[in-house]
Design a protein around this motif. Structure first.
Motif, PDB file in Angstrom:
ATOM      1  N   SER A  23       0.967 -20.502 -12.683  1.00 60.20           N
ATOM      2  CA  SER A  23       2.278 -19.852 -12.860  1.00 60.20           C
ATOM      3  C   SER A  23       3.419 -20.867 -12.871  1.00 60.20           C
ATOM      4  O   SER A  23       4.535 -20.548 -12.470  1.00 60.20           O
ATOM      5  N   THR A  54       1.650 -14.531 -19.237  1.00 64.82           N
ATOM      6  CA  THR A  54       2.579 -15.276 -18.385  1.00 64.82           C
ATOM      7  C   THR A  54       2.636 -14.648 -16.994  1.00 64.82           C
ATOM      8  O   THR A  54       2.418 -13.451 -16.831  1.00 64.82           O
ATOM      9  N   ASN A  55       2.921 -15.504 -16.019  1.00 64.59           N
ATOM     10  CA  ASN A  55       3.150 -15.074 -14.620  1.00 64.59           C
ATOM     11  C   ASN A  55       2.091 -14.116 -14.053  1.00 64.59           C
ATOM     12  O   ASN A  55       2.418 -12.971 -13.704  1.00 64.59           O
ATOM     13  N   ASP A 108       2.038 -16.577 -26.976  1.00 65.84           N
ATOM     14  CA  ASP A 108       1.650 -16.693 -25.566  1.00 65.84           C
ATOM     15  C   ASP A 108       0.266 -16.117 -25.286  1.00 65.84           C
ATOM     16  O   ASP A 108      -0.150 -16.010 -24.135  1.00 65.84           O
ATOM     17  N   THR A 162      -0.462 -17.228 -16.006  1.00 68.32           N
ATOM     18  CA  THR A 162      -1.171 -17.515 -17.242  1.00 68.32           C
ATOM     19  C   THR A 162      -2.642 -17.750 -16.917  1.00 68.32           C
ATOM     20  O   THR A 162      -2.968 -18.503 -16.004  1.00 68.32           O
ATOM     21  N   GLN A 177       5.719 -20.717 -18.690  1.00 72.86           N
ATOM     22  CA  GLN A 177       5.562 -19.266 -18.857  1.00 72.86           C
ATOM     23  C   GLN A 177       6.342 -18.781 -20.076  1.00 72.86           C
ATOM     24  O   GLN A 177       7.264 -17.978 -19.993  1.00 72.86           O
ATOM     25  N   ARG A 178       5.938 -19.259 -21.232  1.00 73.33           N
ATOM     26  CA  ARG A 178       6.568 -18.894 -22.500  1.00 73.33           C
ATOM     27  C   ARG A 178       5.633 -19.280 -23.643  1.00 73.33           C
ATOM     28  O   ARG A 178       4.650 -19.996 -23.437  1.00 73.33           O
TER      29      ARG A 178
END
Length: 301
Positions: free
Chosen positions: A264, A237-238, A143, A240, A269-270
């Protein structure tokens, strides 16, 4: 009248004290000189200690600020990529069908018929079409990726364009964050960021998440296609953070990012894989394939 005995005793006491002082410390003039020198020595030590403390403090502050500035530059992606290598491929092999096994990062997975791909002369080649074709490294799942690659048309573009897509985070064939670089005649470049999602909450399946920055080409391109270096980072993530830059490979990497974006979208988000794809515009009268000269994937800071 003073008591003569008392005066005598005091006089003897005083003389005895002076004799002892003279025997231990020397004559009075010498003692004064020693005392003055001792005072100067102590004063010099104090001043030196203060100066050392000031210099040490200044050095500490400047060093700390320098490290802090370096960390900020790293966090902003300034300078060359330096993170741990997750995958790399110089394509120093021959593969008549597909792209085979990368130098590091596992086997390439290509979209569609393997006959549309080959590895030759130190480059991976995609037979372009009006629909995107390309490959990705499914074994790389991360990520925080920092992808650098160099691409070039296999011949000079005279009209139309060739669109290169660097997948900085490929969650699936229909999900991911991509850097889109359009190659135009004369060595022109147009760069943008796009996210692709299957989430029903996000409206359209594909959406541009940055401005498009265009760098026009030259009227005198010459007889050889212009190689273009591309670097893209997909971070966290959250949200990106996505950023990318593209420049003529013959020149130095620019310090600043060409385009920046943030997103987002829930299904992105992974971690994901990385890859390279391309498509050609219908205006091009003959097939122009894309050659990928090298690719390095690092862990972004």
């Amino acid at each position: 009248m003073p008591d003569r005995d008392v005066v005598l005793l005091e006089t003897v006491k005083t003389h005895r004290a002076r004799l002892v002082s003279a025997f231990v410390f020397g004559e009075l003039t010498e003692r004064r000189l020693v005392n003055n020198n001792v005072k100067r020595l102590i004063g010099g030590v104090i001043v030196a200690a203060i100066l050392c403390a000031v210099c040490g403090g200044f050095s500490f502050v400047t060093s700390h600020l320098g490290r802090q500035a370096d960390q900020e530059r790293v966090q902003q992606g300034m300078g060359p990529a330096t993170g741990p290598v997750l995958a790399a491929d110089a394509f120093d092999r021959d593969e008549p069908r597909g792209w085979g096994e990368s130098d590091r990062g596992g086997r390439w997975t290509v979209a569609g018929a393997p006959e549309a791909y080959r590895v030759t002369s130190g480059a991976a080649v995609i037979n372009s079409s009006d629909r995107p074709r390309g490959g990705h490294l499914a074994a790389v799942q991360h990520d925080r990726t920092d992808v650098t690659t160099t691409v070039r048309p296999t011949s000079v573009l005279t009209d139309g364009s060739l669109t290169v897509i660097v997948d900085g985070r490929r969650v699936s064939a229909e999900q991911g964050y991509h850097t889109v670089v359009q190659l135009t005649p004369g060595g022109g470049i147009a760069v943008s960021l796009v996210r692709t999602s299957t989430s029903q909450l996000q409206g359209e399946r594909q959406r541009q998440i940055s401005t498009t920055v265009t760098m026009p080409g030259s009227d005198d391109q010459g007889d050889e296609p212009t190689p273009v270096a591309i670097r893209t980072q997909v971070l966290g993530t959250n949200p990106t953070t996505i950023r990318a830059k593209a420049w003529p490979a013959s020149g130095a990497e620019p310090k600043e990012w060409t385009v920046l974006g943030s997103d987002s979208t829930p299904d992105l988000q992974r971690p994901g894989s990385v890859g390279v794809r391309c498509s050609a515009s219908a205006d091009e009268g003959h097939a122009i394939d894309l050659a990928v000269d090298d690719l390095v994937v690092r862990e972004a800071p």
